[in-house]
Scaffold this active site. Structure first.
Site, PDB file in Angstrom:
ATOM      1  CE  LYS A 132      -3.849  -2.452   2.044  1.00  0.00           C
ATOM      2  NZ  LYS A 132      -4.622  -2.824   3.225  1.00  0.00           N
ATOM      3  CD  GLN A 160      -3.423  -4.491   6.282  1.00  0.00           C
ATOM      4  OE1 GLN A 160      -3.273  -3.542   5.528  1.00  0.00           O
ATOM      5  NE2 GLN A 160      -4.119  -5.564   5.925  1.00  0.00           N
ATOM      6  CG  ASP A 209      -9.529  -0.140   4.363  1.00  0.00           C
ATOM      7  OD1 ASP A 209      -9.137  -0.418   3.210  1.00  0.00           O
ATOM      8  OD2 ASP A 209      -8.889  -0.431   5.392  1.00  0.00           O
TER       9      ASP A 209
END
Ligand code: NDP
Length: 279
Positions: free
Chosen positions: A52, A96, A119
Protein backbone atom coordinates in the site's frame (compact mmCIF):
# COMPACT_ATOMS: atom_id res chain seq x y z
CA UNK A 1 -12.15 -20.13 -25.02
CA UNK A 2 -13.16 -17.53 -22.48
CA UNK A 3 -11.90 -13.98 -22.50
CA UNK A 4 -9.44 -13.49 -19.64
CA UNK A 5 -10.26 -10.43 -17.55
CA UNK A 6 -6.85 -8.90 -16.99
CA UNK A 7 -6.71 -7.31 -13.54
CA UNK A 8 -3.00 -6.59 -13.83
CA UNK A 9 -3.49 -4.48 -16.94
CA UNK A 10 -6.63 -2.73 -15.67
CA UNK A 11 -5.13 -1.93 -12.26
CA UNK A 12 -2.01 -0.53 -13.95
CA UNK A 13 -4.23 1.62 -16.16
CA UNK A 14 -6.12 2.96 -13.12
CA UNK A 15 -2.89 3.73 -11.28
CA UNK A 16 -1.57 5.65 -14.31
CA UNK A 17 -4.79 7.70 -14.41
CA UNK A 18 -4.51 8.42 -10.69
CA UNK A 19 -0.84 9.39 -11.00
CA UNK A 20 -1.75 11.99 -13.62
CA UNK A 21 -4.62 13.23 -11.44
CA UNK A 22 -2.41 13.57 -8.35
CA UNK A 23 0.19 15.52 -10.38
CA UNK A 24 -2.57 17.80 -11.60
CA UNK A 25 -3.87 18.33 -8.04
CA UNK A 26 -0.35 19.11 -6.83
CA UNK A 27 -0.08 21.84 -9.44
CA UNK A 28 -3.24 23.33 -7.99
CA UNK A 29 -1.73 23.12 -4.50
CA UNK A 30 -3.95 20.21 -3.40
CA UNK A 31 -2.01 17.53 -1.49
CA UNK A 32 -2.71 15.04 1.26
CA UNK A 33 -1.36 12.00 3.03
CA UNK A 34 -2.58 8.49 3.77
CA UNK A 35 -1.93 7.33 7.34
CA UNK A 36 -1.32 3.57 7.49
CA UNK A 37 -1.51 1.95 10.93
CA UNK A 38 -0.35 -1.57 11.67
CA UNK A 39 -0.59 -3.10 15.14
CA UNK A 40 1.76 -6.06 15.67
CA UNK A 41 3.94 -7.66 13.05
CA UNK A 42 1.81 -10.30 11.34
CA UNK A 43 3.88 -11.14 8.22
CA UNK A 44 0.92 -11.13 5.80
CA UNK A 45 -0.22 -7.73 7.14
CA UNK A 46 3.32 -6.38 6.76
CA UNK A 47 3.32 -7.38 3.07
CA UNK A 48 -0.06 -5.68 2.49
CA UNK A 49 1.08 -2.53 4.30
CA UNK A 50 4.33 -2.41 2.32
CA UNK A 51 2.42 -2.77 -0.97
CA UNK A 52 0.00 0.00 0.00
CA UNK A 53 2.84 2.37 0.84
CA UNK A 54 4.57 1.52 -2.44
CA UNK A 55 1.39 2.25 -4.38
CA UNK A 56 1.12 5.65 -2.63
CA UNK A 57 4.68 6.43 -3.61
CA UNK A 58 4.00 5.39 -7.21
CA UNK A 59 0.98 7.63 -7.68
CA UNK A 60 2.55 10.51 -5.72
CA UNK A 61 0.61 10.49 -2.43
CA UNK A 62 2.53 10.83 0.85
CA UNK A 63 2.11 7.94 3.24
CA UNK A 64 2.62 8.18 6.99
CA UNK A 65 3.50 4.92 8.64
CA UNK A 66 2.51 3.95 12.19
CA UNK A 67 3.94 0.57 13.18
CA UNK A 68 2.67 -0.08 16.68
CA UNK A 69 3.72 -2.93 18.96
CA UNK A 70 1.39 -5.94 19.45
CA UNK A 71 0.72 -4.88 23.08
CA UNK A 72 -0.71 -1.47 22.05
CA UNK A 73 -3.96 -0.94 23.98
CA UNK A 74 -7.27 -0.11 22.34
CA UNK A 75 -7.19 3.29 24.09
CA UNK A 76 -3.77 4.08 22.64
CA UNK A 77 -4.93 3.15 19.16
CA UNK A 78 -8.11 5.22 19.57
CA UNK A 79 -6.01 8.21 20.70
CA UNK A 80 -3.83 7.96 17.58
CA UNK A 81 -6.91 7.74 15.33
CA UNK A 82 -8.44 10.78 17.08
CA UNK A 83 -5.24 12.74 16.43
CA UNK A 84 -5.16 11.71 12.78
CA UNK A 85 -8.86 12.58 12.40
CA UNK A 86 -7.95 16.15 13.42
CA UNK A 87 -4.79 16.40 11.30
CA UNK A 88 -5.63 18.44 8.19
CA UNK A 89 -2.83 17.03 6.06
CA UNK A 90 -4.05 13.47 6.65
CA UNK A 91 -6.80 12.80 4.11
CA UNK A 92 -7.10 9.04 4.56
CA UNK A 93 -6.69 6.67 7.53
CA UNK A 94 -6.22 2.95 7.17
CA UNK A 95 -5.90 0.45 10.02
CA UNK A 96 -4.57 -2.82 8.64
CA UNK A 97 -6.87 -5.68 9.70
CA UNK A 98 -6.94 -7.95 11.55
CA UNK A 99 -5.99 -6.12 14.75
CA UNK A 100 -4.82 -8.21 17.76
CA UNK A 101 -7.60 -10.00 19.64
CA UNK A 102 -7.57 -7.60 22.64
CA UNK A 103 -8.69 -4.75 20.35
CA UNK A 104 -12.29 -4.59 19.11
CA UNK A 105 -12.25 -4.23 15.33
CA UNK A 106 -15.69 -2.59 15.10
CA UNK A 107 -14.78 0.06 17.69
CA UNK A 108 -11.67 0.92 15.68
CA UNK A 109 -13.53 1.08 12.35
CA UNK A 110 -16.16 3.36 13.90
CA UNK A 111 -13.50 5.69 15.36
CA UNK A 112 -12.14 6.64 11.91
CA UNK A 113 -13.75 9.79 10.53
CA UNK A 114 -16.11 8.79 7.66
CA UNK A 115 -14.43 11.58 5.62
CA UNK A 116 -11.11 9.69 5.92
CA UNK A 117 -12.45 6.12 5.76
CA UNK A 118 -10.59 5.08 2.58
CA UNK A 119 -11.25 1.38 3.25
CA UNK A 120 -15.00 2.06 3.13
CA UNK A 121 -15.68 -0.06 6.24
CA UNK A 122 -17.27 2.63 8.50
CA UNK A 123 -21.01 2.06 9.13
CA UNK A 124 -21.69 5.51 7.60
CA UNK A 125 -19.87 4.52 4.38
CA UNK A 126 -21.79 1.24 4.24
CA UNK A 127 -25.06 3.09 4.90
CA UNK A 128 -24.31 5.60 2.13
CA UNK A 129 -23.71 2.75 -0.32
CA UNK A 130 -26.97 1.09 0.74
CA UNK A 131 -29.08 4.19 0.05
CA UNK A 132 -27.13 5.25 -3.04
CA UNK A 133 -25.36 8.28 -1.56
CA UNK A 134 -21.78 9.39 -2.01
CA UNK A 135 -19.21 7.74 0.24
CA UNK A 136 -16.18 5.50 0.21
CA UNK A 137 -16.76 2.02 -1.20
CA UNK A 138 -14.94 -1.13 -0.06
CA UNK A 139 -11.98 -1.55 -2.42
CA UNK A 140 -12.27 -5.16 -3.63
CA UNK A 141 -15.92 -4.92 -4.78
CA UNK A 142 -15.29 -1.46 -6.28
CA UNK A 143 -12.39 -3.03 -8.20
CA UNK A 144 -14.65 -5.77 -9.55
CA UNK A 145 -17.04 -3.16 -10.98
CA UNK A 146 -14.06 -1.58 -12.76
CA UNK A 147 -12.96 -4.98 -14.08
CA UNK A 148 -16.41 -5.61 -15.55
CA UNK A 149 -16.86 -2.12 -17.00
CA UNK A 150 -13.37 -1.82 -18.46
CA UNK A 151 -13.72 -5.29 -20.03
CA UNK A 152 -16.89 -4.19 -21.80
CA UNK A 153 -19.17 -6.54 -19.85
CA UNK A 154 -22.74 -5.33 -19.62
CA UNK A 155 -24.19 -5.37 -16.10
CA UNK A 156 -27.59 -3.70 -16.46
CA UNK A 157 -30.48 -6.16 -16.44
CA UNK A 158 -28.23 -9.20 -15.96
CA UNK A 159 -28.76 -11.88 -13.34
CA UNK A 160 -25.91 -11.62 -10.88
CA UNK A 161 -25.29 -14.20 -8.17
CA UNK A 162 -22.86 -13.27 -5.40
CA UNK A 163 -21.58 -16.26 -3.40
CA UNK A 164 -20.53 -15.05 0.07
CA UNK A 165 -21.96 -12.29 2.29
CA UNK A 166 -18.98 -10.88 4.15
CA UNK A 167 -19.00 -7.20 5.12
CA UNK A 168 -15.92 -6.44 3.04
CA UNK A 169 -16.71 -8.35 -0.15
CA UNK A 170 -20.06 -10.13 -0.57
CA UNK A 171 -22.49 -7.53 0.83
CA UNK A 172 -20.94 -4.39 -0.74
CA UNK A 173 -20.51 -6.34 -3.98
CA UNK A 174 -24.21 -7.13 -4.12
CA UNK A 175 -25.10 -3.48 -3.40
CA UNK A 176 -22.76 -2.23 -6.14
CA UNK A 177 -24.21 -4.64 -8.69
CA UNK A 178 -27.68 -3.45 -7.69
CA UNK A 179 -26.52 0.16 -8.17
CA UNK A 180 -25.45 -0.90 -11.69
CA UNK A 181 -28.98 -2.25 -12.28
CA UNK A 182 -28.23 -5.96 -12.17
CA UNK A 183 -30.80 -8.32 -10.67
CA UNK A 184 -28.90 -9.58 -7.66
CA UNK A 185 -29.07 -12.77 -5.59
CA UNK A 186 -26.87 -13.08 -2.49
CA UNK A 187 -25.99 -16.62 -1.42
CA UNK A 188 -24.12 -18.01 1.60
CA UNK A 189 -23.38 -21.18 3.53
CA UNK A 190 -27.06 -21.75 4.39
CA UNK A 191 -28.35 -21.31 0.82
CA UNK A 192 -30.33 -24.28 -0.43
CA UNK A 193 -29.70 -25.56 -3.96
CA UNK A 194 -26.63 -23.37 -4.37
CA UNK A 195 -25.68 -25.08 -7.63
CA UNK A 196 -29.03 -24.40 -9.20
CA UNK A 197 -28.99 -20.76 -8.05
CA UNK A 198 -25.45 -20.25 -9.42
CA UNK A 199 -26.44 -21.81 -12.73
CA UNK A 200 -28.98 -19.00 -13.13
CA UNK A 201 -26.20 -16.39 -13.10
CA UNK A 202 -25.15 -14.35 -16.11
CA UNK A 203 -22.48 -12.91 -13.81
CA UNK A 204 -21.25 -15.17 -11.01
CA UNK A 205 -19.10 -13.52 -8.33
CA UNK A 206 -17.48 -15.95 -5.91
CA UNK A 207 -16.05 -14.85 -2.53
CA UNK A 208 -16.29 -17.78 -0.13
CA UNK A 209 -12.70 -18.53 0.84
CA UNK A 210 -12.83 -22.23 -0.13
CA UNK A 211 -10.22 -23.39 -2.58
CA UNK A 212 -11.63 -24.40 -6.00
CA UNK A 213 -15.11 -24.92 -4.54
CA UNK A 214 -16.97 -23.78 -7.68
CA UNK A 215 -16.63 -26.33 -10.46
CA UNK A 216 -18.24 -26.55 -13.91
CA UNK A 217 -21.50 -27.88 -12.46
CA UNK A 218 -22.19 -24.43 -10.87
CA UNK A 219 -21.75 -22.43 -14.05
CA UNK A 220 -24.11 -21.66 -16.94
CA UNK A 221 -22.58 -21.74 -20.40
CA UNK A 222 -21.68 -18.21 -21.49
CA UNK A 223 -21.55 -16.80 -17.95
CA UNK A 224 -19.02 -14.26 -16.70
CA UNK A 225 -17.18 -15.60 -13.64
CA UNK A 226 -15.34 -13.41 -11.13
CA UNK A 227 -13.16 -15.27 -8.62
CA UNK A 228 -12.30 -13.27 -5.48
CA UNK A 229 -10.72 -16.15 -3.53
CA UNK A 230 -7.01 -16.30 -2.85
CA UNK A 231 -5.32 -19.49 -1.62
CA UNK A 232 -1.60 -20.12 -1.44
CA UNK A 233 -0.31 -23.71 -1.39
CA UNK A 234 2.91 -25.03 0.15
CA UNK A 235 4.82 -24.18 -3.07
CA UNK A 236 3.51 -20.59 -2.97
CA UNK A 237 1.24 -21.29 -5.96
CA UNK A 238 -1.96 -19.23 -5.89
CA UNK A 239 -5.44 -20.48 -6.72
CA UNK A 240 -8.97 -19.18 -6.27
CA UNK A 241 -12.42 -20.28 -5.13
CA UNK A 242 -13.16 -21.42 -8.71
CA UNK A 243 -11.79 -24.53 -10.45
CA UNK A 244 -10.37 -22.46 -13.27
CA UNK A 245 -9.38 -25.23 -15.74
CA UNK A 246 -12.83 -26.80 -15.58
CA UNK A 247 -14.88 -23.58 -15.60
CA UNK A 248 -12.94 -21.47 -18.11
CA UNK A 249 -14.01 -23.37 -21.26
CA UNK A 250 -17.67 -22.76 -20.35
CA UNK A 251 -17.45 -19.01 -19.77
CA UNK A 252 -17.70 -15.91 -21.85
CA UNK A 253 -15.15 -14.25 -19.56
CA UNK A 254 -13.34 -15.12 -16.35
CA UNK A 255 -10.80 -13.63 -13.92
CA UNK A 256 -7.62 -15.68 -13.37
CA UNK A 257 -5.97 -16.13 -9.97
CA UNK A 258 -3.46 -14.53 -9.72
CA UNK A 259 -3.84 -11.49 -11.95
CA UNK A 260 -7.60 -10.99 -11.76
CA UNK A 261 -9.34 -9.40 -8.77
CA UNK A 262 -6.20 -9.31 -6.54
CA UNK A 263 -4.38 -6.36 -8.14
CA UNK A 264 -7.55 -4.26 -8.18
CA UNK A 265 -7.87 -3.84 -4.41
CA UNK A 266 -4.84 -1.56 -4.00
CA UNK A 267 -5.68 0.37 -7.18
CA UNK A 268 -9.11 1.16 -5.73
CA UNK A 269 -7.61 2.08 -2.36
CA UNK A 270 -5.52 4.64 -4.24
CA UNK A 271 -8.67 5.79 -6.01
CA UNK A 272 -10.33 6.32 -2.62
CA UNK A 273 -7.28 8.29 -1.41
CA UNK A 274 -7.52 10.61 -4.41
CA UNK A 275 -11.27 10.96 -3.75
CA UNK A 276 -10.42 11.91 -0.14
CA UNK A 277 -8.00 14.59 -1.36
CA UNK A 278 -10.60 16.22 -3.56
CA UNK A 279 -13.76 15.94 -1.41
P1 NDP B 1 -15.36 -14.56 4.76
O1 NDP B 1 -14.82 -15.80 5.35
O2 NDP B 1 -15.51 -13.35 5.60
O3 NDP B 1 -16.79 -14.88 4.13
C1 NDP B 1 -17.02 -16.04 3.39
C2 NDP B 1 -18.46 -16.07 2.95
O4 NDP B 1 -18.63 -17.25 2.15
C3 NDP B 1 -19.46 -16.16 4.09
O5 NDP B 1 -20.53 -15.27 3.84
C4 NDP B 1 -19.92 -17.61 4.08
O6 NDP B 1 -21.27 -17.78 4.43
C5 NDP B 1 -19.76 -17.95 2.60
N1 NDP B 1 -19.54 -19.38 2.44
C6 NDP B 1 -18.62 -20.15 3.07
N2 NDP B 1 -18.75 -21.44 2.67
C7 NDP B 1 -19.76 -21.46 1.78
C8 NDP B 1 -20.37 -22.49 1.03
N3 NDP B 1 -19.97 -23.76 1.12
N4 NDP B 1 -21.40 -22.17 0.21
C9 NDP B 1 -21.82 -20.90 0.11
N5 NDP B 1 -21.27 -19.87 0.79
C10 NDP B 1 -20.27 -20.16 1.63
O7 NDP B 1 -14.45 -14.27 3.47
P2 NDP B 1 -14.14 -12.92 2.66
O8 NDP B 1 -15.36 -12.41 1.97
O9 NDP B 1 -13.35 -11.99 3.49
O10 NDP B 1 -13.13 -13.52 1.56
C11 NDP B 1 -13.50 -14.52 0.65
C12 NDP B 1 -12.29 -14.91 -0.19
O11 NDP B 1 -11.83 -13.78 -0.91
C13 NDP B 1 -11.08 -15.39 0.62
O12 NDP B 1 -10.41 -16.40 -0.12
C14 NDP B 1 -10.20 -14.17 0.72
O13 NDP B 1 -8.82 -14.50 0.87
C15 NDP B 1 -10.46 -13.51 -0.61
N6 NDP B 1 -10.28 -12.06 -0.62
C16 NDP B 1 -9.59 -11.55 -1.67
C17 NDP B 1 -9.41 -10.19 -1.79
C18 NDP B 1 -8.68 -9.67 -2.99
O14 NDP B 1 -8.13 -8.61 -2.94
N7 NDP B 1 -8.67 -10.40 -4.09
C19 NDP B 1 -9.89 -9.26 -0.77
C20 NDP B 1 -10.70 -9.88 0.26
C21 NDP B 1 -10.86 -11.24 0.32
P3 NDP B 1 -21.86 -17.51 5.92
O15 NDP B 1 -22.00 -16.02 6.01
O16 NDP B 1 -23.17 -18.20 5.91
O17 NDP B 1 -20.85 -18.06 6.88
Amino acid sequence: MAKLIDGKRISAQIKEELKAKVADLKEKGITGALAVIQVGDDPASSVYVRNKKRACEYIGIDSLSYELPEKTTQEELLELIARLNQDKKVKGILVQLPVPAHIDENTIIKAISPQKDVDGFHPQSVGALTIGQKGFVSCTPAGIIQLLKRSGIEIEGKNCVVVGRSNIVGKPMALLMLRENATVTITHSKTENLKEVCRGADILIVAIGKKEFIDASYVKEGAVVIDVGIHRDENNKLSGDVKFDEVEPLCEAITPVPGGVGPMTIAMLMNNCVQAMTD
